[in-house]
Design an enzyme around this catalytic site. Sequence first.
Site, PDB file in Angstrom:
ATOM      1  N   LYS A  96      79.481 -10.503  70.039  1.00 53.16           N
ATOM      2  CA  LYS A  96      78.846  -9.623  69.063  1.00 53.16           C
ATOM      3  C   LYS A  96      77.350  -9.625  69.347  1.00 53.16           C
ATOM      4  CE  LYS A  96      78.111  -8.974  64.144  1.00 53.16           C
ATOM      5  NZ  LYS A  96      78.496  -9.419  62.787  1.00 53.16           N
ATOM      6  N   LYS A 145      81.506  -5.987  70.423  1.00 48.97           N
ATOM      7  CA  LYS A 145      80.887  -5.174  69.388  1.00 48.97           C
ATOM      8  C   LYS A 145      79.388  -5.114  69.586  1.00 48.97           C
ATOM      9  CE  LYS A 145      80.067  -5.479  64.524  1.00 48.97           C
ATOM     10  NZ  LYS A 145      80.045  -6.331  63.392  1.00 48.97           N
TER      11      LYS A 145
END
Length: 334
Positions: free
Chosen positions: A206, A259
Site C-alpha cells: 500500500k 494499492k
Amino acid sequence: MASDTDGGTGTRLSLPRRPRRLRRTEAMRGLVRETRLSRESLVYPLFVCEGEGVRREVGSMPGVFQLSVDEAVKEASAAHVEGVPGVLLFGLPATKDLDASAAAAPDAPVQRAVRALRKALPELIVMTDVCLCEYTSHGHCGILQGEEIVNDATVVLLAKTAVSHAEAGAHVVAPSDMMDGRVGAIRSALDRAGFDQVAIMSYAAKYCSAFYGPFREAADSAPQFGDRRSHQMDPANVEEALREVELDLAEGADIVMIKPALPYLDVISRVKTRFGQPTAAYHVSGEYAMLKAAAANGWIDERRAMLETLTSLSRAGADIIITYYAREAARALA
Ligand code: PBG
C-alpha cells in the site's frame, strides 16, 4: 479482398504477417482476446454509518454514499443482483477516541452491517477493512506516543478488531494499516478464537498516495496532523513491495493487495509473476474521482475509460478488482 499474394502471380509481398486479420470483426476480436474482464472479479467497497435510512453522497465521489446498515444491505443486494460477488466494508463510528475503541465494538456500524448482510444475502462475500484511522480522534492508523504511531500496541488492537469482524460473520478481513507483523498477529488471533476459515486479504503493498484524498472525505479519516509516510510505502519503490508481499504471505495472508491500482500496474504484474498467489488491485477513490470528473465534463467516454482501466488491472495480473465502479462495471459486463 485482402490477399497475401500479388494479383495471382504467387509472388509473396513484403508483409508476411497481417495482424489486422484477427481484428476485423468483434467476433474475431472476441475469439483472440487475452484478458476477459469478468464480474466474478469485482469487489464493491461500502461506507457504513450510524442511523437508519441514511444515504449521503460523498462530494468528491459521485455515485458513492455513506450508508446506514439498512441502506448498505439494499446497496449490496442491488450489486449482488447485478453480479458483484463481494463487498468490502468501511465504518464511520458514532464516536472517535485516542484508542479507537469503536473499532472492535460488536455494535459498531461494520459489525452490524456484517451480521445484516450475512443474514440477508447468504451468497455474498463479506470482506471488512481492518484499520484504526476511521476510529481514532486524530485520524492516524494506530496508537500514538507523541506523534509516533506505536507499532506493536496498534497490532494488538488490529487483531482484536479483526476477531470482532469474524465474530460478526466476515468471510475475509483486510488489514490496510501497513503496521509490521499485523498479518501474523491477526492470523493467530483468528485461529485462537476458532476462525481458522476466515481469510486474510492483506493490503501488502500500500503506497503513500495522493489518490486516497476522496476516500478520506468518504470515511472521515484524514489525519489531523502529519501524513502516513512512516508506514505506507514510497511510490518510487517496487523491490520493497515484493519484500512486503513476501512477508505477508509468510505471515499467512491468503490474498495480497496492491494499492492504488493504475499507477502501480508494474507492481501488480511483478507480484503476480513472482508469487503466483491470489492478487487483488484496489482502484482507489482518487482514480475513480478522476474518471468521474473527466466524464462529467464530457472529456472522456466514461464507460470505455472504465472498462479499459479495469481490463488493464486484470491484464497486469489482478485476480480481484476492488472498485467503486463495481456496479457499473458489472452492468457493462452482463
Ligand atoms: C485505511 C484505508 C485507506 C483506503 C483504504 N483503507 C485510506 C488511507 O490509507 O488513508 C483508501 C481507499 C481509497 O482511496 O479508495 N483505512
